[in-house]
Design a protein around this motif. Structure first.
Motif, PDB file in Angstrom:
ATOM      1  N   THR A 159      -4.517   8.940 -26.402  1.00 33.33           N
ATOM      2  CA  THR A 159      -3.858   7.580 -27.246  1.00 33.33           C
ATOM      3  C   THR A 159      -2.739   7.477 -25.772  1.00 33.33           C
ATOM      4  O   THR A 159      -2.081   8.490 -25.304  1.00 33.33           O
ATOM      5  CB  THR A 159      -2.490   8.280 -28.600  1.00 33.33           C
ATOM      6  N   ILE A 160      -2.841   5.948 -25.911  1.00 28.41           N
ATOM      7  CA  ILE A 160      -1.971   5.916 -25.335  1.00 28.41           C
ATOM      8  C   ILE A 160      -0.352   5.350 -25.795  1.00 28.41           C
ATOM      9  O   ILE A 160      -0.474   5.038 -27.008  1.00 28.41           O
ATOM     10  CB  ILE A 160      -2.880   3.681 -24.618  1.00 28.41           C
ATOM     11  N   ILE A 161       0.438   5.760 -24.944  1.00 32.52           N
ATOM     12  CA  ILE A 161       2.581   5.300 -25.442  1.00 32.52           C
ATOM     13  C   ILE A 161       3.203   4.122 -24.910  1.00 32.52           C
ATOM     14  O   ILE A 161       3.485   4.025 -25.117  1.00 32.52           O
ATOM     15  CB  ILE A 161       1.989   7.156 -24.964  1.00 32.52           C
ATOM     16  N   SER A 162       2.362   4.518 -22.947  1.00 28.72           N
ATOM     17  CA  SER A 162       3.671   3.374 -23.187  1.00 28.72           C
ATOM     18  C   SER A 162       2.911   2.486 -21.453  1.00 28.72           C
ATOM     19  O   SER A 162       1.831   3.170 -21.197  1.00 28.72           O
ATOM     20  CB  SER A 162       5.092   3.160 -22.395  1.00 28.72           C
ATOM     21  N   SER A 163       2.840   1.611 -20.947  1.00 25.54           N
ATOM     22  CA  SER A 163       3.145   0.654 -19.822  1.00 25.54           C
ATOM     23  C   SER A 163       3.613   0.614 -19.418  1.00 25.54           C
ATOM     24  O   SER A 163       4.887  -0.423 -19.840  1.00 25.54           O
ATOM     25  CB  SER A 163       1.376  -0.104 -20.674  1.00 25.54           C
ATOM     26  N   THR A 164       3.208  -0.820 -18.178  1.00 27.84           N
ATOM     27  CA  THR A 164       4.297  -1.642 -17.407  1.00 27.84           C
ATOM     28  C   THR A 164       3.384  -2.212 -16.198  1.00 27.84           C
ATOM     29  O   THR A 164       2.200  -1.164 -15.561  1.00 27.84           O
ATOM     30  CB  THR A 164       5.656  -1.237 -16.651  1.00 27.84           C
TER      31      THR A 164
END
Length: 267
Positions: A159-164
């Motif tokens: 599962t992808i939680i966050s990104s920047t």
């Protein structure tokens, strides 16, 4: 009312207000959908904006319209990431009139370069990926840093939680309308550490304790100290192996010299 009762009431009220994120309008949460697997393709979508004002385009329901990321000449399709794969991606794009003016807005920070990625495959649930590009806007052109990092964060289980995302170099490329420019994306994936607080038995509401813990789960960066310890032991083991190999090599070499010297004396 006793202080302990007030605290328990507050904790119960807070737990009741916490909801899963993200979720669909009908209440469907990410647990319903399949997990990512290594090297699964992940498409990027970015908000469609008006080139004169930077305002969003909206559909008939009032939702922001998202369109695929810019086409890369290398693949003839929009930029895609691979789940949990660190990689360098070259994406050559042509700055035609519309794209050129959009990047003027991004560089001047009149509008953010807002994209999104699916939390899980085919879920319809997304988290934002805002790309912070930098450069200078001139009357006849603009200067753009073509080197961009994309940092992705996962729960380690699919599962992808966050990104920047942000520009990373101190160099820029001069761009005018019609130019073709190679953008260099450095994609890095990091598995976050899950934090599940313990909820006191007295603070439980009608929801089960397991459900409450699921709702208030959070994530943090992995402990760098543990990584440093791992690197230290890896270095020590590597040094020991190197020492053993060197010692064996020198011993064999010395042994050959001694045998040769002994043979010469016998002759």
């Amino acid at each position: 009312m006793q202080l302990s009762s007030i605290l328990l009431f507050s904790a119960a009220s807070l737990a009741a207000q916490i909801e899963s994120y993200p979720k669909l309008d009908d209440g469907t949460t990410i647990e319903t959908f399949p997990l990512y697997h290594a090297e699964d393709q992940i498409a990027l979508e970015c908000s469609k904006r008006q080139i004169d004002t930077g305002e969003h385009f909206f559909n008939e329901k009032g939702d922001i319209i998202y369109i695929p990321f810019m086409d890369c000449q290398e693949t003839k399709k929009p930029l895609e990431l691979k789940y949990n794969v660190d990689e360098q991606i070259a994406c050559t794009v042509k700055f035609e009139d519309r794209l050129y003016h959009l990047f003027q807005l991004y560089l001047h920070q009149d509008a953010p370069f807002t994209c999104r990625i699916p939390v899980r495959p085919d879920s319809g649930l997304y988290i934002p990926l805002d790309i912070q590009v930098r450069g200078n806007i001139m009357e006849s052109h603009f200067d753009l840093d073509p080197n961009i990092a994309i940092q992705m964060f996962t729960d380690g289980d699919g599962t992808i939680i966050s990104s920047t995302s942000f520009s990373t170099s101190v160099n820029t490329t001069r761009i005018i309308i019609g130019d073709t420019v190679k953008l260099n994306f450095n994609v890095i994936w990091t598995s976050l550490k899950k934090i599940v607080p313990e909820i006191p038995e007295q603070a439980q509401t009608t929801q089960s304790k397991l459900e409450q813990q699921k709702y208030i789960t959070s994530y943090t960066l992995p402990d760098r100290r543990n990584q440093k310890v791992l690197y230290f032991f890896t270095a020590v083991i590597g040094a020991l192996i190197g020492s053993v190999v060197t010692t064996v090599f020198l011993y064999k070499r010395l042994n050959r010299k001694l045998l040769q010297s002994y043979s010469d004396k016998l002759e």
